[in-house]
Design an enzyme around this catalytic site. Sequence first.
Site, PDB file in Angstrom:
ATOM      1  N   LEU A  93      32.561  80.356  -3.124  1.00  0.00           N
ATOM      2  CA  LEU A  93      33.225  81.304  -2.238  1.00  0.00           C
ATOM      3  C   LEU A  93      34.238  82.061  -3.085  1.00  0.00           C
ATOM      4  CD1 LEU A  93      33.804  78.867   0.764  1.00  0.00           C
ATOM      5  CD2 LEU A  93      31.891  80.451   0.396  1.00  0.00           C
ATOM      6  N   ASP A 110      23.915  58.607  -2.599  1.00  0.00           N
ATOM      7  CA  ASP A 110      25.241  58.046  -2.838  1.00  0.00           C
ATOM      8  C   ASP A 110      25.650  57.103  -1.715  1.00  0.00           C
ATOM      9  OD1 ASP A 110      25.446  60.196  -1.048  1.00  0.00           O
ATOM     10  OD2 ASP A 110      27.430  60.779  -1.735  1.00  0.00           O
ATOM     11  N   GLU A 128      30.699  63.126   0.062  1.00  0.00           N
ATOM     12  CA  GLU A 128      30.035  63.001  -1.227  1.00  0.00           C
ATOM     13  C   GLU A 128      30.884  62.128  -2.140  1.00  0.00           C
ATOM     14  OE1 GLU A 128      27.104  64.170  -1.632  1.00  0.00           O
ATOM     15  OE2 GLU A 128      26.993  65.590   0.051  1.00  0.00           O
ATOM     16  N   ARG A 157      22.805  63.934  10.103  1.00  0.00           N
ATOM     17  CA  ARG A 157      22.692  64.137   8.664  1.00  0.00           C
ATOM     18  C   ARG A 157      22.490  65.597   8.275  1.00  0.00           C
ATOM     19  NH1 ARG A 157      18.237  62.209   4.146  1.00  0.00           N
ATOM     20  NH2 ARG A 157      19.654  62.440   2.374  1.00  0.00           N
ATOM     21  N   CYS A 159      27.917  65.067   6.726  1.00  0.00           N
ATOM     22  CA  CYS A 159      27.333  64.576   7.968  1.00  0.00           C
ATOM     23  C   CYS A 159      28.418  64.389   9.020  1.00  0.00           C
ATOM     24  CB  CYS A 159      26.626  63.237   7.717  1.00  0.00           C
ATOM     25  SG  CYS A 159      25.453  63.284   6.342  1.00  0.00           S
TER      26      CYS A 159
END
Length: 611
Positions: free
Chosen positions: A260, A101, A78, A49, A2
């Site tokens: 990736l 979280d 996170e 968000r 965010c």
Amino acid sequence: MCGITGWVGYDHDLSTSTVIDTMTETMACRGPDAAGTWLSPRAALGHRRLSIIDLETGDQPMTADTPNGPVTIVYSGETYNFAELRRELSGRGHRFRTSSDTEVVLHSYLEWGADLVDRLNGMFAFAIWDSRTEKLILARDRMGIKPLYYYPTADGVLFGSEPKAILANPLAEPVVGPDGLREAFTMIKTPGHAIWEGMAEVIPGTLITVDRQGLRSHTYWRLETRRHPDDLDGTVTHVRDLLDDIIGRQLVADVPRCTLLSGGLDSSALTAIAAQQLAAEGERVRSFAVDFSGQEENYQATEFRPTPDAPFVRDVAKQSQTEHADIVLDTADLADPAVRRSVISARDLPTGLGDMDLSLLLLFKAVREHSTVALSGESADEVFGGYRQFFSPVAREGTTFPWLAEFGKYADRTSSLWNESLLGSLDLRGYTADGYASAVTEIERLDGEDDLEWQMRKISYLHLTRFVRVLLDRKDRMSMAVGLEVRVPFCDHRLVEYVYNAPWAFKNYDGREKSLLRGATRDVLPRSVADRVKSPYPSTQDESYATALREQAGDLLGTPNHPVFDLVDSDRLSTLVGRADNPSMFGRMGLERTLDLAVWFDLYRPAIKIN
């Protein structure tokens, strides 16, 4: 993932302020799923968000009511151990109304106060306004994966995930002074420096506390020298155990995930372990790679990039049975001025890496059409010792930042377009020397550590506390500009601490770079990848891209009053543009830096103070 922002003013009434809406809106790309603000007389908080966990009930700002007043949080990032913390807090009597979280972090503050940061494993930047004491807490993760900036005011502070959020407040002025330019023209990322005058970056592993008495800083984590506990075999085993745990934690999400994949050791190891773990759950990993039209067929090996990525990508995708897609870009994509504008807007600074930034943004944009979370191999070179400067006698014997010792001569060539008077007044060499001298004072030498081990410790430390932050900031800005969360497992602080303190002889025990990572993951890698010589992030070799740069620089020369020419020598630029042949790599980089600067002036209208 965010964007957060806020304003604390002890002599203001912020309960009806609309400025926070403007500050929050600057980060719409970081959080395209929802927006929210929270107002009180002394504090205003804003949040954008990107929904990753608890898609339905995790909106922010999030408030916990207490008998003595509300406590409110805005959070970015996170926390990978939030499930364990939630169980512990539940056992202590806390009750939760969401499965996010963010709520766990908020209740952790209610339970442990500012000491909560010691318990968090993750990438995060957050602000907590405690109305009970009228105190603001700003916190940033240990490695600086998530950005956070602040701007002290006469009666409080402004803060935001990105400088643009702060600059949207009339109290902040877009001024860049000499040190700001020095940071922009070097590659050292001085901790706490934010380029803009009056603005600072929260140093990784640091808490900032703001109350009526002022602003205080507290370091809760730093990279420390310790004795390594294990032999070589035990070290290889422990590295693998850590990677299994870290990647497993970082695969948790309520949205589509991917990796990736470049075909290098780092991303291939990450992809292979993720594929192994998800296969046990009946899932396949999605993987994405970037490439350029015609690059593999017409590839020309260089000193820096001896091999193309594509064959190695295919080997990993086949062995790990990933659901793979190549994102193939052409010159028209890279040369589009709108893409450069998006890059500079995302970074807030003209300190990019040319087409490597442009292609990264386009890669992330394409990945975002399929996934919301991507795992990246970023920072493995810094952790395990992958760069050529780890092995270069010039860097090992130098008394400056190792990447500048190895590549400083190239940097000098790319700065040949700057005005001589500007370079003279900035004294970049002196600034770099002072930065190096300051940085090495932070490092502790073990008793009995020989000279080689001590020099390698310094090289590792400087990469992990200076160089990696340039790349992490680039990764964050490019990914969040398109609403993609990119996780970096190799930045888990447990792995960083452990490998940093392993002897250098362990880190290249097979005579190669990143020996510990290779040894820990060889069982899941194709032999071609395990034996591949390191190749950096790819760059286009299409000469038409350089031609497009010259044409755009020529158009810029047609506006001689452009403020970019306060920094760039127009005669030197004109000579480069007018050459019959395509510019060298360094000339191309000079063109890219000039165009970046011009776009930056157009977007931000910075006031430049050189003296």
